[in-house]
Structures are given as C-alpha cells and as structure tokens.
Design a protein around this motif. Structure first.
Motif, PDB file in Angstrom:
ATOM      1  N   LEU B  23      -6.096  -2.057 -18.848  1.00  0.00           N
ATOM      2  CA  LEU B  23      -5.943  -1.164 -17.690  1.00  0.00           C
ATOM      3  C   LEU B  23      -5.692   0.283 -18.117  1.00  0.00           C
ATOM      4  N   GLU B  24      -5.741   0.521 -19.425  1.00  0.00           N
ATOM      5  CA  GLU B  24      -5.486   1.869 -19.960  1.00  0.00           C
ATOM      6  C   GLU B  24      -4.153   2.423 -19.458  1.00  0.00           C
ATOM      7  N   GLN B  25      -3.114   1.652 -19.663  1.00  0.00           N
ATOM      8  CA  GLN B  25      -1.798   2.078 -19.184  1.00  0.00           C
ATOM      9  C   GLN B  25      -1.069   2.932 -20.218  1.00  0.00           C
ATOM     10  N   TYR B  26      -1.177   4.226 -20.049  1.00  0.00           N
ATOM     11  CA  TYR B  26      -0.350   5.149 -20.814  1.00  0.00           C
ATOM     12  C   TYR B  26       0.118   6.199 -19.821  1.00  0.00           C
ATOM     13  N   PRO B  27       1.354   6.626 -19.936  1.00  0.00           N
ATOM     14  CA  PRO B  27       1.901   7.540 -18.925  1.00  0.00           C
ATOM     15  C   PRO B  27       1.374   8.972 -19.086  1.00  0.00           C
ATOM     16  N   THR B  28       1.358   9.705 -17.989  1.00  0.00           N
ATOM     17  CA  THR B  28       1.123  11.139 -18.068  1.00  0.00           C
ATOM     18  C   THR B  28       2.461  11.740 -18.484  1.00  0.00           C
ATOM     19  N   GLY B  56      -4.143   4.978  -9.245  1.00  0.00           N
ATOM     20  CA  GLY B  56      -3.719   4.447 -10.548  1.00  0.00           C
ATOM     21  C   GLY B  56      -2.370   5.043 -10.882  1.00  0.00           C
ATOM     22  N   CYS B  57      -1.414   4.834  -9.966  1.00  0.00           N
ATOM     23  CA  CYS B  57      -0.133   5.560 -10.038  1.00  0.00           C
ATOM     24  C   CYS B  57       0.756   5.089 -11.176  1.00  0.00           C
ATOM     25  N   GLY B  58       0.486   3.881 -11.714  1.00  0.00           N
ATOM     26  CA  GLY B  58       1.329   3.385 -12.797  1.00  0.00           C
ATOM     27  C   GLY B  58       2.794   3.398 -12.392  1.00  0.00           C
ATOM     28  N   ASP B  78      -2.017   1.108  -7.287  1.00  0.00           N
ATOM     29  CA  ASP B  78      -2.293   0.588  -8.631  1.00  0.00           C
ATOM     30  C   ASP B  78      -2.613  -0.893  -8.513  1.00  0.00           C
ATOM     31  N   VAL B  79      -3.398  -1.429  -9.463  1.00  0.00           N
ATOM     32  CA  VAL B  79      -3.670  -2.873  -9.454  1.00  0.00           C
ATOM     33  C   VAL B  79      -2.509  -3.678  -9.974  1.00  0.00           C
ATOM     34  N   GLU B 104      -7.148  -2.588  -6.119  1.00  0.00           N
ATOM     35  CA  GLU B 104      -8.167  -1.925  -6.921  1.00  0.00           C
ATOM     36  C   GLU B 104      -8.572  -0.673  -6.156  1.00  0.00           C
ATOM     37  N   ILE B 105      -8.729   0.435  -6.860  1.00  0.00           N
ATOM     38  CA  ILE B 105      -9.115   1.663  -6.175  1.00  0.00           C
ATOM     39  C   ILE B 105     -10.410   1.494  -5.375  1.00  0.00           C
ATOM     40  N   ASN B 121      -4.464  10.375 -12.771  1.00  0.00           N
ATOM     41  CA  ASN B 121      -4.753  10.373 -14.195  1.00  0.00           C
ATOM     42  C   ASN B 121      -5.477   9.062 -14.428  1.00  0.00           C
TER      43      ASN B 121
HETATM   44  C1  SAM Z   1      -3.777   6.343 -17.547  1.00  0.00           C
HETATM   45  S1  SAM Z   1      -2.740   5.354 -16.560  1.00  0.00           S
HETATM   46  C2  SAM Z   1      -1.937   6.577 -15.562  1.00  0.00           C
HETATM   47  C3  SAM Z   1      -0.616   6.140 -15.050  1.00  0.00           C
HETATM   48  C4  SAM Z   1       0.129   7.080 -14.118  1.00  0.00           C
HETATM   49  N1  SAM Z   1      -0.732   7.706 -13.150  1.00  0.00           N
HETATM   50  C5  SAM Z   1       0.869   8.163 -14.865  1.00  0.00           C
HETATM   51  O1  SAM Z   1       0.544   9.295 -14.571  1.00  0.00           O
HETATM   52  O2  SAM Z   1       1.721   7.895 -15.669  1.00  0.00           O
HETATM   53  C6  SAM Z   1      -3.945   4.554 -15.502  1.00  0.00           C
HETATM   54  C7  SAM Z   1      -3.380   3.632 -14.418  1.00  0.00           C
HETATM   55  O3  SAM Z   1      -4.457   3.126 -13.609  1.00  0.00           O
HETATM   56  C8  SAM Z   1      -4.247   1.761 -13.320  1.00  0.00           C
HETATM   57  N2  SAM Z   1      -5.571   1.183 -13.096  1.00  0.00           N
HETATM   58  C9  SAM Z   1      -6.521   0.891 -14.022  1.00  0.00           C
HETATM   59  N3  SAM Z   1      -7.633   0.422 -13.419  1.00  0.00           N
HETATM   60  C10 SAM Z   1      -7.383   0.422 -12.080  1.00  0.00           C
HETATM   61  C11 SAM Z   1      -8.148   0.069 -10.919  1.00  0.00           C
HETATM   62  N4  SAM Z   1      -9.386  -0.366 -11.016  1.00  0.00           N
HETATM   63  N5  SAM Z   1      -7.580   0.213  -9.707  1.00  0.00           N
HETATM   64  C12 SAM Z   1      -6.304   0.675  -9.587  1.00  0.00           C
HETATM   65  N6  SAM Z   1      -5.540   1.033 -10.640  1.00  0.00           N
HETATM   66  C13 SAM Z   1      -6.067   0.903 -11.872  1.00  0.00           C
HETATM   67  C14 SAM Z   1      -3.493   1.224 -14.506  1.00  0.00           C
HETATM   68  O4  SAM Z   1      -2.739   0.078 -14.178  1.00  0.00           O
HETATM   69  C15 SAM Z   1      -2.636   2.425 -14.934  1.00  0.00           C
HETATM   70  O5  SAM Z   1      -1.374   2.361 -14.308  1.00  0.00           O
END
Ligand code: SAM
Lengths: 123, 211
Positions: B23-28, B56-58, B78-79, B104-105, B121
């Motif tokens: 899910l590319e989970q890394y914080p901003t 994708g608010c994480g 967020d998923v 899912e977005i 992000n």
């Molecule tokens: C790069 S992180 C950004 C996290 C957060 N916005 C921040 O600023 O710290 C991407 C986020 O998108 C979510 N994500 C990835 N694919 C997604 C999807 N298809 N629909 C919704 N959220 C998704 C992940 O779970 C993750 O929390």
C-alpha cells in the motif's frame, strides 16, 4: 460520522443506479459540539440534499428540521441556522450501519468509521 | 497558526506501526506536510472554512494539518483500517474533529459537489503501477476548487499532460520541488534513507455541472 458526510456518500456497488441516500441503522449516536460558522452553513445550504438530511436527522433522534425543502431566505434566520448546524455537524453516528437503498447491502460503521470496502463481485 | 507551530504539532503524531509495503505506507514528514497545507491556506485560501478530503490519509497527517488550519469539515479516506485507527487516535490527541472512511479511492461514490479541496500524498505507483494516476483522476472529479498532491519529479511531464488532457484540469502547476526522505521502512531499501525529489502540485479542476 457526521450527517454532512452521510449527505455526500452513495452506495458504490456495481450496477446500482439509485444508491442515495444510504439508509442509516443507528446503534450508538453521540453529539460533539463544534463552533458555529454561519457563512459556511449558508454556503452548504444550497449544496445539501435536503430530504436526505432531514430524514437522516430524524432517524438519528433530532426531529427539528422541516421535511419540506425550506426557501433560500431561511438562511437569514439564526434559529434555523443553529438547527441546521446541529444536524449537519454535531450529531454523529458512532456505531451502526449504512444500508444500500437498492440492494440492502449493509456497510458497518464502527467507532464512527464507515467501512465502504466492496467484495470482489461488487466492483 | 504559525508554520513552526503547525510543523511541531504534526511532528508529534503517531505514524504507521507496521507499514504495509503493497500500500506504499510511508508518512508525509511534518516538514513537507506543514508547508503543503500552509501554502494551500495562505497563498490560495483553499483550507480555512472549507470541506477538505484527504485521499490515502494513512495516519492522518495531511487531514489533521487541514483541521489545524481551520478547515470546517475534513474527511480522510484510506483502505487500511489499522492506519485509520491511528488517525482517529491522533485526532483525539489534538482534540479536533476528523471524519474517516474506509474505502478504495476509486470505489467511493460521491454525491454532489461538496468537497472544495483534495489534499493527498498518493502511492507513487512503485508497487502498483498507475496508483498515483488513479488517485489524481478521482481527485479532479471530486474537488470543486483545488487538488494538492505530491508526485515524483521524474514523472512531471507525464503528470502535467495527463491532468490537462485526460483528467479535466484547467491548470496544473508545480508549486515547489521538495526532497522527500523515505525512511528505511522496508528491508529492500539498501541505503539508510532514500532521498528522492518530489513536486508539490496544485491542480484546478474545470467547473462542473451540478450532479
Ligand atoms: C504514501 S502513504 C501517505 C499517508 C498519509 N497521507 C500521510 O501523509 O502520512 C499512501 C496511503 O494511501 C493508502 N492507499 C494505498 N492505496 C490505496 C487505495 N487504492 N485506496 C485508498 N487508500 C490507499 C495507504 O494505505 C497509505 O496510507
């Protein structure tokens, strides 16, 4: 979940054409006071689906909104704006479900967070 | 609120405990997040008193930055339920209201034109190709006023073309170029930090018919 959020969400299941409004099944409702912002409310008044809001509000135990869509001039009334404010932003669905009006599929709401994830065959 | 104060509040937020690679989970980071939202508010008036959605608010960093800058209604989507729970704890800690939706977005169905501004992000699309473009195309449908997003600088031309030609943006501008410190969250990153160049974009959607 606030009723403003409820007003912007429709059922997202494949094939559903009339997915709005989602029916609310409340199990736990909470109220959280927030600042009153008349300009925001006036702007929202024209964007809201009134009937969905009034019905949702009633189900959530707040029956102070008129059923019929009020005239635009109503936004000049402070009394009206305060009720609108309360229904839109202060009443929260904490536990319960949102139900698709067409298919009856339930989307659970836990700790105020609706789970709108779809199963594979619904996408 | 001052920029410094915003940055320090964001710096105290809890972040992903078990980041999910797919899910590319890394914080901003607080530095980038605070500048992103501060610019949106102070240069463009897109946050205070507005309805803001965070795709994708994480753990909620961008959403919470928006609430701290007096957005009226903020929705994080967020998923991943674990991240949403952390976002909810972060909101409680700051004593602000944050709406959260698990979805899912691409699968969320929006009614009306209530969202003013989308901030995000998105996944850069390194794990799932096209994830960044999927987020952008939906964001430009949902926002009525502006979309703020981070994308790798290497994709600049591609983003600009797609936004203007395919996703109905009336303008697409890079506001600034930033260095993004991807912390070593994942084992496959060999170096300690991977420092990549990212662009902060502001997109303006074309005016829409009421739906
Ligand atoms: C790069 S992180 C950004 C996290 C957060 N916005 C921040 O600023 O710290 C991407 C986020 O998108 C979510 N994500 C990835 N694919 C997604 C999807 N298809 N629909 C919704 N959220 C998704 C992940 O779970 C993750 O929390």
């Amino acid at each position: 979940m606030r009723l403003l959020t409820h007003n912007m969400l429709a059922s997202n299941i494949k094939g559903v054409t009339n997915g709005f409004p989602l029916r609310i099944e409340p199990e736990k409702i909470i109220e959280k006071p927030v600042d009153f912002n008349p300009d925001f409310l006036k702007n929202m008044f024209s964007k809201i689906d009134w009937k969905a809001l009034a019905d949702a509000s009633k189900i959530m135990g707040y029956a102070e909104l008129p059923d019929e869509v009020p005239e635009q001039t109503v936004v000049e009334s402070d009394e009206f704006l305060r009720k609108f404010h309360h229904a839109l932003l202060e009443v929260h669905l904490e536990e319960g479900a949102l139900v698709c009006p067409e298919t009856g599929r339930r989307f659970p709401v836990n700790k105020g967070i609706p789970n709108m994830l779809l199963h594979e065959d619904e996408v | 609120m001052k920029l410094k104060q915003l940055e320090s509040l964001l710096g105290n937020l809890q972040q992903f405990q078990n980041p999910k690679i797919e899910l590319e989970q890394y914080p901003t980071g607080a530095h980038i997040a605070s500048r992103m939202l501060y610019t949106a508010e102070n240069s463009y008036d897109d946050i205070s008193g507005k309805v803001v959605a965070d795709f994708g608010c994480g753990c909620g960093t961008l959403s919470l930055a928006a609430t701290l800058l007096d957005a009226e209604h903020v929705i994080g989507i967020d998923v991943d339920d674990e991240s949403l729970e952390i976002a909810s704890v972060n909101a409680d800690e700051l004593e602000v209201e944050l709406e959260l939706i698990q979805s899912e977005i691409k699968n969320l169905q929006w009614r009306g034109q209530i969202v003013d501004t989308v901030v995000m992000n998105p996944p850069f699309g390194t794990r799932k190709k096209g994830a960044d473009m999927e987020f952008l195309s939906v964001a430009l449908k949902v926002a009525s006023q502006a979309v703020y997003s981070l994308h790798k600088t290497t994709t600049r031309e591609h983003i600009k073309r797609a936004a203007l030609r395919d996703y109905n943006a009336s303008s697409a501008e890079v506001i600034c170029e930033l260095r993004y410190d991807l912390p070593k969250l994942y084992k496959f990153h060999k170096k300690k930090d991977v420092d990549i160049a990212v662009d902060l974009w502001r997109f303006v959607p074309k005016a829409k018919q009421e739906s």
